[in-house]
Each structure stands twice: as structure tokens, then as C-alpha cells.
Design a protein around this motif. Structure first.
Motif, PDB file in Angstrom:
ATOM      1  N   HIS A 159      42.830  33.492  29.181  1.00 45.14           N
ATOM      2  CA  HIS A 159      42.223  32.650  30.224  1.00 45.14           C
ATOM      3  C   HIS A 159      43.248  32.334  31.311  1.00 45.14           C
ATOM      4  O   HIS A 159      44.332  31.803  31.035  1.00 45.14           O
ATOM      5  N   ILE A 160      42.897  32.651  32.552  1.00 43.95           N
ATOM      6  CA  ILE A 160      43.776  32.347  33.693  1.00 43.95           C
ATOM      7  C   ILE A 160      43.556  30.888  34.085  1.00 43.95           C
ATOM      8  O   ILE A 160      42.560  30.538  34.717  1.00 43.95           O
ATOM      9  N   GLN A 214      41.896  33.004  39.068  1.00 43.09           N
ATOM     10  CA  GLN A 214      41.940  31.715  38.391  1.00 43.09           C
ATOM     11  C   GLN A 214      40.557  31.348  37.864  1.00 43.09           C
ATOM     12  O   GLN A 214      39.558  31.456  38.571  1.00 43.09           O
ATOM     13  N   GLY A 215      40.502  30.937  36.604  1.00 37.29           N
ATOM     14  CA  GLY A 215      39.243  30.562  35.977  1.00 37.29           C
ATOM     15  C   GLY A 215      38.584  31.677  35.198  1.00 37.29           C
ATOM     16  O   GLY A 215      37.638  31.425  34.441  1.00 37.29           O
ATOM     17  N   TYR A 216      39.056  32.920  35.370  1.00 38.85           N
ATOM     18  CA  TYR A 216      38.493  34.047  34.623  1.00 38.85           C
ATOM     19  C   TYR A 216      38.954  33.991  33.159  1.00 38.85           C
ATOM     20  O   TYR A 216      40.073  33.570  32.856  1.00 38.85           O
ATOM     21  N   THR A 217      38.085  34.439  32.273  1.00 35.04           N
ATOM     22  CA  THR A 217      38.449  34.660  30.874  1.00 35.04           C
ATOM     23  C   THR A 217      38.266  36.146  30.576  1.00 35.04           C
ATOM     24  O   THR A 217      37.239  36.733  30.915  1.00 35.04           O
ATOM     25  N   PHE A 218      39.246  36.725  29.946  1.00 36.56           N
ATOM     26  CA  PHE A 218      39.292  38.163  29.694  1.00 36.56           C
ATOM     27  C   PHE A 218      39.335  38.387  28.193  1.00 36.56           C
ATOM     28  O   PHE A 218      40.056  37.681  27.466  1.00 36.56           O
ATOM     29  N   LEU A 223      49.871  30.479  35.079  1.00 29.05           N
ATOM     30  CA  LEU A 223      49.832  29.830  33.776  1.00 29.05           C
ATOM     31  C   LEU A 223      48.592  30.330  33.037  1.00 29.05           C
ATOM     32  O   LEU A 223      47.474  30.223  33.542  1.00 29.05           O
ATOM     33  N   VAL A 224      48.812  30.899  31.862  1.00 26.26           N
ATOM     34  CA  VAL A 224      47.735  31.518  31.090  1.00 26.26           C
ATOM     35  C   VAL A 224      47.720  30.930  29.684  1.00 26.26           C
ATOM     36  O   VAL A 224      48.775  30.652  29.099  1.00 26.26           O
TER      37      VAL A 224
END
Length: 534
Positions: A206-207, A255-259, A276-277
Motif C-alpha cells: 500500500h502506497i 498514493q493511496g493505491y494498493t497492489f 512511505l509504504v
């Protein structure tokens, strides 16, 4: 010992200053235009999705809706990380240009990170902060579906994880594979060359602040062979692996993406801004062959033990034991482990969940955990450590239903096999009220697990002390698998929409129980994804 984890994996070779290829060209070219990634909504990322497809495709979620994740406030910073893990916590830091490892305290690292870019004399990267068992752990929750399939929470003896007190990844103090929650703090310009996550683990990523750029290569047999040869060549600085494969995709994560990166995918990562991840790694039951293949590649390329998934083969044995128990209600744990299981069950049923945690939260402390100073594990060879096994603690996590099938004072053994004889699927069974079926992914995975464990020499089998008789366990797995394969039927579309009069469905299970006190998350629809035959 430390576990290096940069961006989304470990054992990364950050080779800035040693590269002969043009990284800027790789960032701008239109060549890497394959289309592997699926964009999904969180509500669609459920256990049924994994059952049907085996989690083979990389997934991106542009927002967190429906994923069940929990993150700190948007303004949460590296300085806040320092406050939650402690200013004196020592972290391993990579000098990107020299590839030398140094140590800093979190206080030193926070000062460096907050230094303006133009004033940074060197390029540093924190690549190893696993923060489970710190106060930061309580601020971060991974996707709910990951909880339901992760072997650590569903297969590993519950009491061992609960007994972990050391917040670092020191192998001598580790009670379980401590790879579930990482904080990654990268400054602008960091590059991680192509790699596959340790042990064939899948990744959630998660970014929280900043952004990343990934290059992705699918784990086809040809690509994995290219990757292995590239590693052995020692020419990573000269060859950009994405140029050597037929298809590669470059993707920007905002930012806000989840991979979610599935098992085996080869990838490289660039950090275009201070980032920050939060992320973590997990093994699961729906792509076991790939997980084992990556572990074998690590063997052949001689990846150091400290950079690998800890207690890998011990985990495989516990996976087999839990499957046999789920199918037959016969346990292959030792009597002592079964007693510990019952004791833990009584303690949990008598406790009032939440009260102690609320008191700890109010006092600013992390939740209390049982204390066990020594590991029960039995594989110093596999894990590169000389462990002391005297007076080891015992135990296994419990299931309320376990109480009705395990009778410690009875002369009848609750073991799955007697005198080396395998369990008889046509004989009497406590599970007469249902027939259990496995997905095709699980059936194939169990076959691969058995083949792998049987092929290992005795000194590398790493059988945990909680397993009473590994030969009897293997025999029972073969019978269970054969019986399940013969009666295999396609996964019914209603498996997650109808509510049978029995265990929870994956979607029904309360959040607080998802990583809870049940072997294999034994809703039978959660981790093992068993379902009732009509």
C-alpha cells in the motif's frame, strides 16, 4: 539477523552507481507496454475470487474501499514511524551507491529522511523494518482476504505466534515466520533491480505517501529460467532483464493505491519521490507449485538463509497436518500439542476479548502477549541458526470444535494414523455429517508438497516437534488427496452466497476472528476453502 525487504521483497540488489544501462531510458520508453495488471474494486477481492483463479494476476486497487485495510492518518510520517517503533530501534540501512549495509537508530534515520533532497550527501534506503509486535502494528491492517488465506495465521500453531515478544527479526528469538508487516521508507532515486519475493510469497503493498514505478515480468517457465541464469551471471548491472523477455509491463503506483503481487512474479522498482509504504508477504494454498519452484531457485542461486522465508519446511508440515485434520478430524499433532491446544481454548473461551487491549491502548503500550523465550522449531540447518531446544514450550492453537474430537484422557488415540496405517476414508469418522472437497489448486498443491517433503534428505526435512509421525501424516495426506480428487466437482457458484447450517462463510466471519484462534481459519470456507457436496 535481518530480513531485507525493499519495496515488496527481499534480497534486492540496489546497484545505483554500478549500472551500465540507462535507467532514465527504461523509465521513459514505450517498450514495456504489456497488459498484465487487473484493476479491481476491493469488494471483488474475496476468497471466492482466489478459489476460482488461484491468485495468478497482479491486482491494483485505486482506493481502499471494500479491502478491509486500515492505515494511519494521511499525514503519518517517517518521524511518526520513529515514535511508534522507538527512537532507539536499530534499523538496517542500505547505501544505494556502495551497496554497503550500515546501521542507524530510528532517530538517526528520521533525521536523514527529513533532510531536504538537495542536502542529502548520500542515497540511503531502509529496507528491513518488519514492525509486528510494536505499537505501529496496531495502526496497520492488511487486506481482509489476505488474513483468510495466509498460512501464518491459518496453519502455524497459534501459541507460537502469540509467544513472540521480540520486535526485530532476530532468528534466535523468532517464534513464527515474521514477514507479515513491513514499513518501507525510500527516498527519491532508489532503484531495486529485478527480483522475486522470498519463498514464492505473494505481496500486499500500500502506497501511503509518495509513489512507485514497477516493471513486471510474468513467471513463465522460460522467464524464470532467464531470471535464474541472469542471477547466476553476475551481470545484473549490465543487463536490464526487462529487455530480455518478450513481455514486460511498466506501471506507476500512486498514493493511496494498493497492489497485490502474486507468487513468482519478477519485478523491479523505482522510487520517483520520497515514499512511505506499508506491505507484507504471505504464503497460501492456491499456488503451492510456484511457491516451491521459487524456493528451489533460491536454493540453486544460493540465497543466504537470512534473506529467505523463515521456517519454510516446518510451515509445509503444519499445512499438511491442518488439511488432514480438516478433512478427517484426526490430528497428527503430538499429545502434548493437543493438550496445549485444549488449554489455550479454555483460556480464550474464558477471556473477554478487547478488555486487555483497551487497557494497553489507553496506556500507550502494545497488547500483552504470552512470553516464551525459546523456539520450538527443529530446523537449524534450514534456517542458518544454532537453536537451543531444551525445555521448549509446547502448543498448538485451538478450535472450539477440537474439544469434541480430542480426548486426552481416553485410551483411544485421536491421531490420524495408528502404527503407520493410514486413515481409512471409508471407515468411521467424526465428520459423518459432511463430505469435504478441495479446489483443484489445493489438490495439485498437496501433491507437490508431499513430493517435495518426501524428496528431502533426512537432515533437511525440518519436521516440527509438534508433528508426531511424519510418515503417517504423509500417508494420510495421500489418502485424503486421492479421495478428494476422485469425488472432485466444480466449485459451485453458490459456495459464497448460500449459508449452510454449519461453519462461517468467508464473508460472514467477523473481522476480529479472521486471524484468530481457529486452525486453518476453520470456517472450512476460509483458508482451506472446503465446501459441502450437495
Amino acid at each position: 539477523m535481518r530480513r531485507r525487504y525493499e519495496d515488496d521483497g527481499i534480497s534486492d540488489d540496489e546497484i545505483e552507481g554500478k549500472r551500465t544501462f540507462d535507467l532514465e531510458e527504461k523509465l521513459s520508453t514505450n517498450k514495456f507496454n504489456a497488459n498484465f495488471i487487473l484493476f479491481m474494486e476491493g469488494k471483488d477481492f474475496n476468497v471466492e475470487y482466489i478459489q476460482r483463479g488461484g491468485l495468478r494476476d497482479p491486482l491494483i486497487f485505486k482506493n481502499s474501499d471494500g479491502l478491509g485495510i486500515k492505515m494511519p492518518d494521511p499525514d503519518f510520517s517517517v518521524n511518526d514511524v520513529r515514535l511508534y517503533v522507538g527512537s532507539r530501534r536499530m534499523v538496517d540501512v542500505m547505501d544505494v551507491n556502495t551497496q554497503r549495509d550500515i546501521e542507524m537508530s530510528m532517530a538517526q534515520w528520521a533525521r536523514y529522511y527529513e533532510t531536504p533532497e538537495a542536502e542529502r550527501e548520500k542515497l540511503y534506503n531502509v529496507i528491513s523494518l518488519e514492525f509486528s509486535h510494536t505499537r505501529l502494528e496496531n495502526l496497520v491492517q492488511r487486506p481482509a482476504t489476505v488474513d483468510l488465506i495466509d498460512w501464518v495465521d491459518n496453519m502455524w500453531p497459534r501459541h507460537l505466534k502469540e509467544s513472540q515478544t521480540e520486535s526485530t527479526n532476530a532468528i534466535l528469538e523468532m517464534q513464527y515466520p515474521k514477514v507479515q508487516k513491513y514499513c518501507l521508507m525510500s527516498v527519491k532515486g532508489c532503484y531495486t533491480d529485478f527480483h522475486v519475493d522470498f519463498g514464492g510469497t505473494s505481496v500486499w503493498y500500500h502506497i501511503h505517501r509518495g509513489g512507485k514505478i514497477f516493471w513486471l515480468i510474468p513467471p513463465t517457465p522460460q522467464n524464470l529460467e532467464l531470471y535464474e541464469n541472469w542471477l547466476l551471471s553476475g551481470k545484473q548491472g549490465d543487463i536490464f532483464l526487462g529487455d530480455k523477455v518478450s513481455d514486460c509491463q511498466r506501471i506507476e503506483l500512486k498514493q493511496g493505491y494498493t497492489f497485490v503481487i502474486p507468487s513468482g512474479w519478477i519485478h523491479a522498482v523505482y522510487t520517483p519521490m520520497d515514499t512511505l509504504v506499508f506491505g507484507g508477504n504471505f504464503l497460501h494454498s492456491f499456488n503451492i507449485p510456484m511457491q516451491l519452484r521459487i524456493y528451489s531457485i533460491e536454493d540453486r542461486t544460493r540465497v543466504p538463509n537470512k534473506f529467505r522465508y523463515p521456517f519454510y519446511y516446518e510451515m509445509c508440515w503444519y499445512v499438511l497436518e491442518r488439511y488432514v485434520y480438516c478433512i478427517t478430524s484426526h490430528s497428527h499433532l503430538t499429545k502434548d500439542f493437543q493438550k496445549e491446544s485444549l488449554n489455550m481454548g479454555m483460556e480464550l473461551s474464558c477471556s473477554e476479548p478487547g478488555n486487555e487491549d483497551e487497557e494497553d491502548d489507553a496506556a500507550g503500550r502494545e497488547p500483552r502477549r504470552p512470553v516464551t523465550r525459546r523456539s520450538i522449531l527443529t530446523s537449524p540447518v534450514a534456517n542458518g541458526a544454532n537453536l537451543d531446544y531444551d525445555e521448549l514450550s509446547r502448543g498448538c492453537r485451538t478450535l472450539p470444535g477440537l474439544k469434541r474430537t480430542l480426548s486426552m484422557d481416553s485410551s483411544d488415540s485421536s491421531r490420524g494414523s495408528h502404527n503407520g496405517q493410514a486413515w481409512d476414508p471409508n471407515g468411521s469418522s467424526p465428520c459423518k455429517y459432511r463430505k469435504v472437497h478441495l479446489t483443484q489448486f489445493e489438490l495439485e498443491g498437496l501433491r507437490c508438497l508431499v513430493d517435495k517433503l518426501e524428496s528431502l534428505p533426512l537432515h533437511k526435512k525440518c519436521v516440527p516437534t509438534g508433528i508426531e509421525d511424519e510418515d503417517a501424516l504423509i500417508a494420510d495426506v495421500k489418502v485424503c488427496r486421492s479421495s478428494s480428487a476422485e469425488s472432485h466437482i466444480p466449485l459451485p457458484a453458490s459456495v459464497h452466497t448460500q449459508r449452510p447450517g454449519g461453519p462461517w462463510l468467508a464473508g460472514d466471519r467477523p473481522r476480529e476472528a479472521q486471524g484468530g484462534n481457529y486452525p486453518c481459519s476453520l470456517s472450512a470456507y476460509a483458508c482451506l476453502i472446503l465446501y459441502l457436496k450437495p
